[in-house]
Design an enzyme around this catalytic site. Sequence first.
Site, PDB file in Angstrom:
ATOM      1  CB  CYS A 173      -0.939   0.011   1.202  1.00  0.00           C
ATOM      2  SG  CYS A 173      -0.102   0.152   2.796  1.00  0.00           S
ATOM      3  CB  CYS A 195       4.231  -0.400   2.056  1.00  0.00           C
ATOM      4  SG  CYS A 195       3.070  -1.504   2.864  1.00  0.00           S
ATOM      5  CG  ASP A 202      12.151  23.470 -35.553  1.00  0.00           C
ATOM      6  OD1 ASP A 202      12.570  24.596 -35.862  1.00  0.00           O
ATOM      7  OD2 ASP A 202      12.674  22.406 -35.956  1.00  0.00           O
TER       8      ASP A 202
END
Length: 755
Positions: free
Chosen positions: A25, A28, A442
């Site tokens: 989770c 953790c 560009d």
Amino acid sequence: MTTTASAPAPADLGEIELAVSGMTCAACASRVERQLGKLDGVHATVNLATERATVHLSAPVPLESLVAQVEKAGYGAAPVVAEQDRPDHADRVRDLWRRLMVALLLGIPVADLSITVVLVPALRFPGWQWVLLAMTLPVVTWCAWPFHRKAVAAARHGSSSMDTLVSLGVVTSAGWSFYTVFHDDADGLADAGWHLIFEPAGSVYLDVAVGVTVFVLAGRLFEARARRAAGDALRALARVGAKQATRLRADGTEEAVPADAVRVGDRLVVRPGETIAADGVVRDGSSAVDTAAMTGESVPATVEAGDAVTGGTVAVAGRLVVEAVRVGAATQLAQLIRLVERAQTDKARVQRLADRISAVFVPVVIGLAVLTGLGWGWAGAGPHRAISVGLAVLIIACPCALGLATPTALLAASGRGAQLGIFIKGLQVLEPARAIDTVVLDKTGTVTNGRMTVAEWWAADSADSDRVLGAAGAVENATGHLIGRAVAAYALRELGELPRVEEFGALPGLGARGRVDGRAVLIGSPRLMDRSGVPVPAQCPVAGTRWADRGGTTVLVAVDGVVCAALLLTDTVRSSAAGAVRALREMGLRTILLTGDNPASAGAVAAEIGVDETIAQVLPADKAAVVARLRGEGHVVAMVGDGINDAPALAGADLGMAVVTGTDVAIGAADVILVRDDLDVVPLAVALARRTLRTIRVNLAWAFGYNLLALPIAAAGLLNPLISSAAMALSSLLVVSNSLRLRGFGEPRDRPAAR
């Protein structure tokens, strides 16, 4: 760059990647980050979905100390030693599947029997309590063991996680149920059984114990499969690289070698059907090369001597001899894989908030569950009712969805992006994508094919045309610019060889200078000649309108201060440019063509592709200034470019997108790398960024909203613990399944559309 990111410690000494096992989770991941951060000179970012920790070092720290620090937090750690060393979750999927099957096979009869014997005392048989015990124990012990193990490991280190909530819920409900079954009399159980009909819970919670185990295991199995599925594209990309190569010896013989034994400068023989083992340049032969694995482009590209090729692409027809330029970890394929993995480790601002909340959420919920049970008991509810409500609070509050909201979405999006030829450098670059209103393109090498060719050559009557052309080719050959390469190739083709250039100097955006055969050579645009005070003779084509009307690029050659030659170069527009611009405009975006070319050339291209605005004759420094001006006017700007002269503008834009065929400097300055030789990928990249960010926001809104709404309902006694466990698992499933929808991005129905 105005995008927001976490502020890591200066990575003066580089960084280390660790594979972290045992996390379940967000709490953790946060715990591992905090534990690693306790070491001086260490700043770590941990990703739950990829099970990776990226450790930035600003002071010398032994690898063993990093691993030991992670183990102190209760998790496993090992250095990532290879690009293919990434979790595929296969073993975890198999283990979870076995535990879920056992939990289902035993849990369904347990739930049925535990409710039946309570509701209908007449159906009880001698030893029914022991039958329940025998069927329940494997479910709440072996099947739920992953939760218990993680909970105990966290407790040993004075912390908690989502597994703590699950483990406590299973143990508490099973323990209380066994106590009730073995110590309450028959009448008490019967009363409690009828109580089940009218209240959300009764005195026997074996159905809750096995139900929580089944639902959470099912959720974890789905998550593991989702992580594996979301990472399939990245693993497939990692497998693209060649395993073997055929090296050409100096005497002309061939030898088979492992791909990791190839070195820069080696010449490799690539036959039809073989994978090119390194980035390099074709020295002999021609072939169609399938780039689909790298770019998603279905049409093979034809290459011949002098063309660059990328490792991981496949020769379709024709034998090639390729000189290795980049090998191993320096190849484009390896760099792109690392780029995607780094993006998957990144976190948005809102996800970092979620991590901080998850870190304190579990102990708060445990305290809330205890207080809720005590409060109900103090209010006069019986112990069964108080425990039921407390269990419901404990179970429903698991913050699993909160921790999965961002990483699963980014894992799916980055994997799908890699398949489409879109490589996102980090999650923070997605955040401005939603607000982009202007796209600056560009021209040369981005909107056009970038393969300039000399369409016409003029030399003054008094000039030695071959000598002037040789001098021009020698100077331009040293520039490496697209125009320079075209002039040099034309001169080499006409003359066979080029003289040597001395005192070379590049003049960015204008041209170049040098000394050839003792004579000063100046080559570049008419503006360069004007600035240098070199007059253009009246007979030069550039003095009239004939060349200007053709929309090409004019290059003048001056020798010893006299313009004596001129070249007209043309570049074709990419076939996909007009469609890409149209898609961007349909998305509500303003499009601008930005170029250093003359207005006539720029205007011709602009008219062909349909951009809203054109800005011509812009020097490299001015490109960045244009982007800064647009941002100063309140616009959110995306810049698409490919050359060194685009790097400042790419870095200065809110979102920089570099064409991968461009320079390393441009790619380094960009936020998103576009691998496909197809401008359609530009609107697709913007759409993917927007879609990913929208998915993350929906995930987080659901995860936060779910917890905020569910906790008061559970504390009010309106949820059965079994329903709580199902709702908790469903929350995670919704988040993960919503993220997995990104795996189908790019289908015709998902192509960019108007906002």
